[in-house]
Design a protein around this motif. Structure first.
Motif, PDB file in Angstrom:
ATOM      1  N   ARG A  22      -3.384 -33.494 -28.889  1.00 58.33           N
ATOM      2  CA  ARG A  22      -3.875 -33.569 -30.276  1.00 58.33           C
ATOM      3  C   ARG A  22      -5.400 -33.512 -30.312  1.00 58.33           C
ATOM      4  O   ARG A  22      -5.982 -32.854 -31.182  1.00 58.33           O
ATOM      5  CB  ARG A  22      -3.380 -34.851 -30.955  1.00 58.33           C
ATOM      6  CG  ARG A  22      -3.565 -34.819 -32.484  1.00 58.33           C
ATOM      7  CD  ARG A  22      -3.516 -36.199 -33.077  1.00 58.33           C
ATOM      8  NE  ARG A  22      -4.629 -37.014 -32.630  1.00 58.33           N
ATOM      9  CZ  ARG A  22      -5.866 -36.932 -33.107  1.00 58.33           C
ATOM     10  NH1 ARG A  22      -6.165 -36.045 -34.032  1.00 58.33           N
ATOM     11  NH2 ARG A  22      -6.819 -37.720 -32.657  1.00 58.33           N
TER      12      ARG A  22
ATOM     13  N   LYS B 293       5.687 -30.965 -28.842  1.00 59.85           N
ATOM     14  CA  LYS B 293       6.625 -31.082 -29.962  1.00 59.85           C
ATOM     15  C   LYS B 293       6.882 -32.524 -30.375  1.00 59.85           C
ATOM     16  O   LYS B 293       7.890 -32.823 -31.012  1.00 59.85           O
ATOM     17  CB  LYS B 293       7.936 -30.390 -29.610  1.00 59.85           C
ATOM     18  CG  LYS B 293       8.632 -30.928 -28.353  1.00 59.85           C
ATOM     19  CD  LYS B 293       9.893 -30.134 -28.061  1.00 59.85           C
ATOM     20  CE  LYS B 293      10.626 -30.676 -26.820  1.00 59.85           C
ATOM     21  NZ  LYS B 293      11.836 -29.908 -26.502  1.00 59.85           N
ATOM     22  N   THR B 294       5.978 -33.425 -30.021  1.00 64.61           N
ATOM     23  CA  THR B 294       6.131 -34.819 -30.457  1.00 64.61           C
ATOM     24  C   THR B 294       5.861 -34.927 -31.953  1.00 64.61           C
ATOM     25  O   THR B 294       5.290 -34.016 -32.578  1.00 64.61           O
ATOM     26  CB  THR B 294       5.163 -35.725 -29.688  1.00 64.61           C
ATOM     27  OG1 THR B 294       3.825 -35.316 -29.987  1.00 64.61           O
ATOM     28  CG2 THR B 294       5.401 -35.651 -28.187  1.00 64.61           C
ATOM     29  N   GLN B 295       6.234 -36.053 -32.523  1.00 64.52           N
ATOM     30  CA  GLN B 295       6.010 -36.268 -33.953  1.00 64.52           C
ATOM     31  C   GLN B 295       4.527 -36.228 -34.289  1.00 64.52           C
ATOM     32  O   GLN B 295       4.114 -35.729 -35.346  1.00 64.52           O
ATOM     33  CB  GLN B 295       6.614 -37.617 -34.380  1.00 64.52           C
ATOM     34  CG  GLN B 295       6.672 -37.827 -35.886  1.00 64.52           C
ATOM     35  CD  GLN B 295       7.569 -36.802 -36.574  1.00 64.52           C
ATOM     36  OE1 GLN B 295       8.671 -36.519 -36.119  1.00 64.52           O
ATOM     37  NE2 GLN B 295       7.089 -36.225 -37.664  1.00 64.52           N
ATOM     38  N   LEU B 296       3.700 -36.739 -33.363  1.00 62.10           N
ATOM     39  CA  LEU B 296       2.254 -36.724 -33.567  1.00 62.10           C
ATOM     40  C   LEU B 296       1.739 -35.301 -33.756  1.00 62.10           C
ATOM     41  O   LEU B 296       0.936 -35.027 -34.664  1.00 62.10           O
ATOM     42  CB  LEU B 296       1.556 -37.371 -32.358  1.00 62.10           C
ATOM     43  CG  LEU B 296       0.029 -37.368 -32.353  1.00 62.10           C
ATOM     44  CD1 LEU B 296      -0.499 -38.284 -33.455  1.00 62.10           C
ATOM     45  CD2 LEU B 296      -0.507 -37.791 -30.989  1.00 62.10           C
TER      46      LEU B 296
ATOM     47  N   ARG C 162       3.619 -32.573 -34.529  1.00 60.34           N
ATOM     48  CA  ARG C 162       4.248 -31.947 -35.695  1.00 60.34           C
ATOM     49  C   ARG C 162       3.552 -32.382 -36.983  1.00 60.34           C
ATOM     50  O   ARG C 162       3.328 -31.568 -37.882  1.00 60.34           O
ATOM     51  CB  ARG C 162       5.738 -32.300 -35.742  1.00 60.34           C
ATOM     52  CG  ARG C 162       6.566 -31.619 -34.658  1.00 60.34           C
ATOM     53  CD  ARG C 162       8.040 -31.538 -35.044  1.00 60.34           C
ATOM     54  NE  ARG C 162       8.614 -32.876 -35.210  1.00 60.34           N
ATOM     55  CZ  ARG C 162       9.229 -33.548 -34.253  1.00 60.34           C
ATOM     56  NH1 ARG C 162       9.346 -33.006 -33.045  1.00 60.34           N
ATOM     57  NH2 ARG C 162       9.735 -34.740 -34.465  1.00 60.34           N
ATOM     58  N   ASP C 163       3.190 -33.662 -37.080  1.00 59.99           N
ATOM     59  CA  ASP C 163       2.485 -34.141 -38.266  1.00 59.99           C
ATOM     60  C   ASP C 163       1.114 -33.494 -38.392  1.00 59.99           C
ATOM     61  O   ASP C 163       0.672 -33.136 -39.493  1.00 59.99           O
ATOM     62  CB  ASP C 163       2.331 -35.671 -38.197  1.00 59.99           C
ATOM     63  CG  ASP C 163       3.658 -36.401 -38.356  1.00 59.99           C
ATOM     64  OD1 ASP C 163       4.634 -35.748 -38.811  1.00 59.99           O
ATOM     65  OD2 ASP C 163       3.735 -37.592 -38.019  1.00 59.99           O
ATOM     66  N   TRP C 164       0.428 -33.344 -37.239  1.00 56.81           N
ATOM     67  CA  TRP C 164      -0.907 -32.734 -37.261  1.00 56.81           C
ATOM     68  C   TRP C 164      -0.821 -31.294 -37.767  1.00 56.81           C
ATOM     69  O   TRP C 164      -1.638 -30.863 -38.589  1.00 56.81           O
ATOM     70  CB  TRP C 164      -1.490 -32.771 -35.845  1.00 56.81           C
ATOM     71  CG  TRP C 164      -2.949 -32.408 -35.748  1.00 56.81           C
ATOM     72  CD1 TRP C 164      -4.007 -33.254 -35.737  1.00 56.81           C
ATOM     73  CD2 TRP C 164      -3.492 -31.077 -35.653  1.00 56.81           C
ATOM     74  NE1 TRP C 164      -5.180 -32.545 -35.636  1.00 56.81           N
ATOM     75  CE2 TRP C 164      -4.891 -31.199 -35.577  1.00 56.81           C
ATOM     76  CE3 TRP C 164      -2.940 -29.802 -35.610  1.00 56.81           C
ATOM     77  CZ2 TRP C 164      -5.751 -30.109 -35.471  1.00 56.81           C
ATOM     78  CZ3 TRP C 164      -3.783 -28.696 -35.516  1.00 56.81           C
ATOM     79  CH2 TRP C 164      -5.163 -28.864 -35.442  1.00 56.81           C
TER      80      TRP C 164
ATOM     81  N   ALA D 181       1.618 -29.954 -39.590  1.00 58.09           N
ATOM     82  CA  ALA D 181       2.131 -29.904 -40.970  1.00 58.09           C
ATOM     83  C   ALA D 181       1.009 -30.072 -41.993  1.00 58.09           C
ATOM     84  O   ALA D 181       1.105 -29.547 -43.111  1.00 58.09           O
ATOM     85  CB  ALA D 181       3.188 -30.987 -41.168  1.00 58.09           C
ATOM     86  N   LYS D 182      -0.044 -30.772 -41.628  1.00 57.49           N
ATOM     87  CA  LYS D 182      -1.168 -30.997 -42.543  1.00 57.49           C
ATOM     88  C   LYS D 182      -2.133 -29.819 -42.582  1.00 57.49           C
ATOM     89  O   LYS D 182      -3.099 -29.841 -43.354  1.00 57.49           O
ATOM     90  CB  LYS D 182      -1.927 -32.256 -42.126  1.00 57.49           C
ATOM     91  CG  LYS D 182      -1.112 -33.538 -42.251  1.00 57.49           C
ATOM     92  CD  LYS D 182      -1.896 -34.727 -41.709  1.00 57.49           C
ATOM     93  CE  LYS D 182      -1.070 -36.005 -41.776  1.00 57.49           C
ATOM     94  NZ  LYS D 182      -1.780 -37.161 -41.176  1.00 57.49           N
ATOM     95  N   ARG D 183      -1.876 -28.808 -41.785  1.00 58.68           N
ATOM     96  CA  ARG D 183      -2.802 -27.668 -41.700  1.00 58.68           C
ATOM     97  C   ARG D 183      -2.013 -26.367 -41.885  1.00 58.68           C
ATOM     98  O   ARG D 183      -1.579 -25.748 -40.917  1.00 58.68           O
ATOM     99  CB  ARG D 183      -3.523 -27.684 -40.346  1.00 58.68           C
ATOM    100  CG  ARG D 183      -4.493 -28.861 -40.242  1.00 58.68           C
ATOM    101  CD  ARG D 183      -4.885 -29.161 -38.816  1.00 58.68           C
ATOM    102  NE  ARG D 183      -5.881 -30.234 -38.762  1.00 58.68           N
ATOM    103  CZ  ARG D 183      -5.583 -31.528 -38.864  1.00 58.68           C
ATOM    104  NH1 ARG D 183      -4.324 -31.906 -39.019  1.00 58.68           N
ATOM    105  NH2 ARG D 183      -6.548 -32.438 -38.819  1.00 58.68           N
TER     106      ARG D 183
END
Length: 369
Positions: free
Chosen positions: A237, A264-267, A269-271, A273-275
């Motif tokens: 990240r 492919k961790t949630q961390l 995927r969230d990063w 998804a915000k971009r």
């Protein structure tokens, strides 16, 4: 000396002889014969052609006569009889079949001496047979076919991106080279000398490891690289933040990477998804060759890491950073040439060629040559 044979050339013959005389990969004997004929065709006497080319006048006379009699074919060497064959086709086929379908009782593969003993032939004969049929029992190569159920669509997606990148976007191939060791040899390296390569001890001292995260811009060849002590999702990240800071805000980002757990961790995927300007393209499993950054990893391994002497992790970081800076000072993109159809066709041929039925067909058709 006798009367000179009249020598006249057609335009086609003159062009062919000129080509043979000047072409670099022409056999030198044939090139000399072409020059002799061209000299004779210009009207020069045999002795004048011989003096200019540094050969005996009898040689000039011979090739003049041969050309007049047989034209261009007359310049070729005549076939020689040679010694008669002592090994018939059946014995040759027996060696080939034995090489392909069996192993010796005391080894994992045949040697030329072992096959010579088993077949009753000489070592040199076995070697000639193997060479003629391209058999190399001492060699072993590795392969890995992807079992990804989405292999075909992923190949088409990634290769399509390489061959036709999107407008107003940057395509980055991303991966990490983990566990790079900072190694120092136990004794100083001995420098290269004439007739003697550089030498280093086989043993070494370990001073820690680092992981290199890299993103290769396929359009320019520039690399964004960063070393971290570990290669977890948190480090990945941070590296995505590094990429974000280096890519202009008005460009979309197409990210080519594998499906490694870190990616492919949630961390992560969230990063992503915000971009919304970021688009991920996954390579198939067991297909690292499809990610162009692997070519850069091979480059830095060959030129800096493998033979480098690093007495600390800090020294290793500095060497890697220096290599990336020098690479980016004059970057050159890797040129991708194979389309998705070409790649899939190559894999299909490989699979068909390596089935038992195909191998048997090849042996049957090749044994009579």
């Amino acid at each position: 000396m006798g009367r000179l044979a009249v020598l006249e050339l057609s335009e086609a013959e003159r062009a062919e002889l000129t080509s043979l005389a000047v072409r670099r990969n022409t056999a030198q004997a044939l090139a000399l014969r072409a020059r002799i004929v061209l000299g004779c065709a210009a009207g020069d006497q045999n002795k004048d052609v011989a003096a200019r080319l540094g050969v005996d006048p009898a040689t000039v006379s011979k090739w003049r006569r041969r050309f007049v009699a047989d034209r261009l074919e007359g310049l070729r060497d005549e076939p020689r009889s040679g010694a008669p064959r002592t090994v018939d086709d059946d014995r040759i086929e027996a060696v080939i079949v034995k090489t392909l379908e069996s192993v010796p009782s005391d080894a994992t593969h045949w040697s030329s001496r072992g096959m010579a003993k088993a077949s009753g032939l000489s070592v040199s004969t076995v070697q000639r047979i193997w060479r003629a049929f391209g058999l190399q029992p001492h060699r072993l190569e590795t392969f890995k076919l992807s079992t990804d159920p989405d292999f075909v669509p992923k190949v088409r997606d990634v290769v399509g991106l390489y061959m036709s990148p999107a407008d107003r976007a940057v395509v980055l191939c991303v991966d990490e080279k983990s566990q790079i060791q900072a190694l120092d040899r136990s004794q100083p390296m001995l420098p290269m000398r004439p007739g003697q390569p550089a030498r280093q001890t086989h043993d070494y001292k370990r001073h820690g490891t680092t992981s290199l995260f890299a993103a290769l811009d396929i359009a320019t060849g520039r690399v964004i690289g960063k070393c971290y002590p570990r290669h977890r999702a948190s480090e990945f990240r941070k590296f995505l933040d590094e990429i974000e800071a280096n890519v202009p805000a008005d460009l979309d980002v197409h990210l080519v990477m594998d499906n490694y757990a870190t990616h492919k961790t949630q961390l992560i995927r969230d990063w992503l998804a915000k971009r919304p300007r970021w688009h991920v393209h996954l390579t198939p499993t067991s297909a690292s060759w499809l990610n162009q950054v692997e070519r850069f990893f091979a480059l830095i391994t060959e030129r800096q890491i493998r033979r480098g002497i690093h007495r600390s992790v800090k020294a290793l970081h500095e060497a890697i950073t220096s290599f990336i800076d020098q690479h980016n000072a004059d970057p050159k993109p890797f040129r991708w040439t194979k389309s998705a159809d070409d790649i899939l066709a190559s894999i299909k041929r490989f699979c068909l060629r390596n089935t038992p039925q195909a191998s048997q067909t090849e042996r049957t058709s090749g044994s009579g040559h």
